[in-house]
Design a protein around this motif. Structure first.
Motif, PDB file in Angstrom:
ATOM      1  N   PHE A   1     -31.130  23.932  88.009  1.00 23.44           N
ATOM      2  CA  PHE A   1     -30.655  25.351  87.740  1.00 23.44           C
ATOM      3  C   PHE A   1     -29.187  25.332  88.312  1.00 23.44           C
ATOM      4  CE2 PHE A   1     -30.908  29.741  88.750  1.00 23.44           C
ATOM      5  CZ  PHE A   1     -31.704  30.288  87.926  1.00 23.44           C
TER       6      PHE A   1
ATOM      7  N   ARG B   1     -37.908  28.598  83.554  1.00 21.85           N
ATOM      8  CA  ARG B   1     -37.213  27.141  83.259  1.00 21.85           C
ATOM      9  C   ARG B   1     -38.075  26.111  83.808  1.00 21.85           C
ATOM     10  NH1 ARG B   1     -30.907  28.547  83.122  1.00 21.85           N
ATOM     11  NH2 ARG B   1     -30.772  29.623  81.408  1.00 21.85           N
TER      12      ARG B   1
ATOM     13  N   LYS C   1     -25.113  19.970  90.085  1.00 26.74           N
ATOM     14  CA  LYS C   1     -25.029  18.875  89.202  1.00 26.74           C
ATOM     15  C   LYS C   1     -23.692  18.255  88.857  1.00 26.74           C
ATOM     16  CE  LYS C   1     -26.449  21.981  86.494  1.00 26.74           C
ATOM     17  NZ  LYS C   1     -26.933  23.359  86.456  1.00 26.74           N
TER      18      LYS C   1
ATOM     19  N   ARG D   1     -20.610  33.073  86.733  1.00 27.75           N
ATOM     20  CA  ARG D   1     -22.005  32.750  85.849  1.00 27.75           C
ATOM     21  C   ARG D   1     -22.493  33.934  85.120  1.00 27.75           C
ATOM     22  NH1 ARG D   1     -22.567  29.116  90.398  1.00 27.75           N
ATOM     23  NH2 ARG D   1     -22.643  26.993  89.568  1.00 27.75           N
ATOM     24  N   PRO D   2     -22.248  34.341  83.902  1.00 27.75           N
ATOM     25  CA  PRO D   2     -22.707  35.419  83.114  1.00 27.75           C
ATOM     26  C   PRO D   2     -24.108  36.059  83.449  1.00 27.75           C
ATOM     27  CG  PRO D   2     -21.919  33.746  81.777  1.00 27.75           C
ATOM     28  CD  PRO D   2     -21.572  33.220  82.929  1.00 27.75           C
TER      29      PRO D   2
ATOM     30  N   ILE E   1     -24.776  18.825  82.868  1.00 27.02           N
ATOM     31  CA  ILE E   1     -25.121  19.966  81.859  1.00 27.02           C
ATOM     32  C   ILE E   1     -25.227  21.423  82.521  1.00 27.02           C
ATOM     33  CG2 ILE E   1     -26.319  18.249  80.293  1.00 27.02           C
ATOM     34  CD1 ILE E   1     -28.917  19.375  80.854  1.00 27.02           C
ATOM     35  N   GLY E   2     -24.998  22.157  81.817  1.00 28.29           N
ATOM     36  CA  GLY E   2     -25.204  23.510  81.856  1.00 28.29           C
ATOM     37  C   GLY E   2     -26.621  23.847  82.262  1.00 28.29           C
ATOM     38  N   GLY E   3     -27.107  24.669  83.252  1.00 28.90           N
ATOM     39  CA  GLY E   3     -28.347  24.846  83.522  1.00 28.90           C
ATOM     40  C   GLY E   3     -29.314  25.480  82.389  1.00 28.90           C
ATOM     41  N   GLY E   4     -28.798  26.165  81.485  1.00 27.93           N
ATOM     42  CA  GLY E   4     -29.653  26.596  80.464  1.00 27.93           C
ATOM     43  C   GLY E   4     -29.648  25.667  78.996  1.00 27.93           C
TER      44      GLY E   4
ATOM     45  N   ILE F   1     -16.188  30.163  80.310  1.00 29.07           N
ATOM     46  CA  ILE F   1     -17.579  30.354  79.787  1.00 29.07           C
ATOM     47  C   ILE F   1     -18.193  31.811  79.656  1.00 29.07           C
ATOM     48  CG2 ILE F   1     -20.158  30.152  80.278  1.00 29.07           C
ATOM     49  CD1 ILE F   1     -18.924  27.362  79.820  1.00 29.07           C
TER      50      ILE F   1
ATOM     51  N   ASP G   1     -20.014  22.253  80.688  1.00 25.93           N
ATOM     52  CA  ASP G   1     -19.517  23.563  80.675  1.00 25.93           C
ATOM     53  C   ASP G   1     -17.821  23.295  80.720  1.00 25.93           C
ATOM     54  OD1 ASP G   1     -21.822  24.970  81.031  1.00 25.93           O
ATOM     55  OD2 ASP G   1     -21.467  25.108  83.072  1.00 25.93           O
TER      56      ASP G   1
ATOM     57  N   GLY H   1     -25.999  26.021  90.306  1.00 28.58           N
ATOM     58  CA  GLY H   1     -25.870  25.877  91.830  1.00 28.58           C
ATOM     59  C   GLY H   1     -26.639  24.805  92.201  1.00 28.58           C
TER      60      GLY H   1
ATOM     61  N   PHE I   1     -22.616  30.352  72.428  1.00 30.35           N
ATOM     62  CA  PHE I   1     -22.568  29.297  73.493  1.00 30.35           C
ATOM     63  C   PHE I   1     -23.821  28.297  73.439  1.00 30.35           C
ATOM     64  CE2 PHE I   1     -23.601  28.021  77.797  1.00 30.35           C
ATOM     65  CZ  PHE I   1     -22.327  27.453  77.915  1.00 30.35           C
ATOM     66  N   ARG I   2     -24.921  28.774  73.068  1.00 31.90           N
ATOM     67  CA  ARG I   2     -26.079  27.726  73.154  1.00 31.90           C
ATOM     68  C   ARG I   2     -25.707  26.832  71.812  1.00 31.90           C
ATOM     69  NH1 ARG I   2     -27.242  27.849  78.114  1.00 31.90           N
ATOM     70  NH2 ARG I   2     -28.064  29.777  78.693  1.00 31.90           N
TER      71      ARG I   2
END
Ligand code: S3P
Length: 167
Positions: free
Chosen positions: A9, A137, A14, A118-119, A78-81, A44, A33, A11, A56-57
């Motif tokens: 996630f 997630r 990573k 973080r948007p 990697i980014g959390g999503g 971002i 990112d 924060g 972005f994805r």
């Protein structure tokens, strides 16, 4: 060959663990990112604002396809999503050993609350946002990971050592 993917996630640490681990293993570090920001010449936040999340994805998927063909040892943070898309989950597993850095909600909130970068966490109630995204997630992270590592109350060096012992 050492190829490690750090997932978790926002924060979860990573990037920090990635930097430390890559140094220890003497291998290349790629932060998705950061790489996307370099490729786009934008932050971002700006990408989300100007092009939207789907764009972005798409950028994330494009980058994973590139990295799949890159040879050599690698630590990829990697980014959390990133693993939310099924296509990305497959690519991540093809790239390396996927490690889920699992961090409690309380710890995540403590770490992200002062950050405006973080948007997906901007505006509204932070705790509710973190809670609903984490719930959506958690199963995905668990299913994608080969190794699950709880990070709460651990120093970066301990987490890195645990990873080295398990890969
Ligand atoms: C996101 C996580 C961010 C970044 C973007 C979206 C997410 O990366 O990719 O803001 O959907 O969880 P970090 O996990 O490094 O904060």
């Amino acid at each position: 060959m050492k190829r490690v993917v750090l997932m978790g996630f926002m924060g979860a640490g990573k990037s920090t663990v990635g930097k430390y681990l890559a140094k220890e293993l003497g291998c290349t570090l790629i932060d998705t990112d950061q790489r996307i920001e370099e490729q786009q010449g934008r932050k971002i936040n700006q990408i989300f604002e100007m092009d939207g999340e789907t764009a972005f994805r798409d950028m994330e998927t494009g980058l994973l396809k590139e990295l799949k063909n890159q040879k050599g040892d690698l630590v990829l943070s990697i980014g959390g999503g990133m693993p939310v898309r099924e296509e990305n989950r497959k690519l991540l597993q093809e790239i390396g050993t996927v490690i889920y850095l699992k961090t409690s909600k309380e710890e995540i909130i403590r770490r992200v609350e002062k950050n405006q970068d973080r948007p997906l966490l901007q505006g509204g109630n932070l705790e509710e946002k973190v809670d609903s995204l984490m719930k959506a997630r958690e199963d995905i992270y668990i299913q994608t990971a080969q190794i699950v590592l709880v990070t709460d109350k651990k120093e970066v060096c301990e987490i890195a050592e645990e990873i080295q012992n398990r890969i």
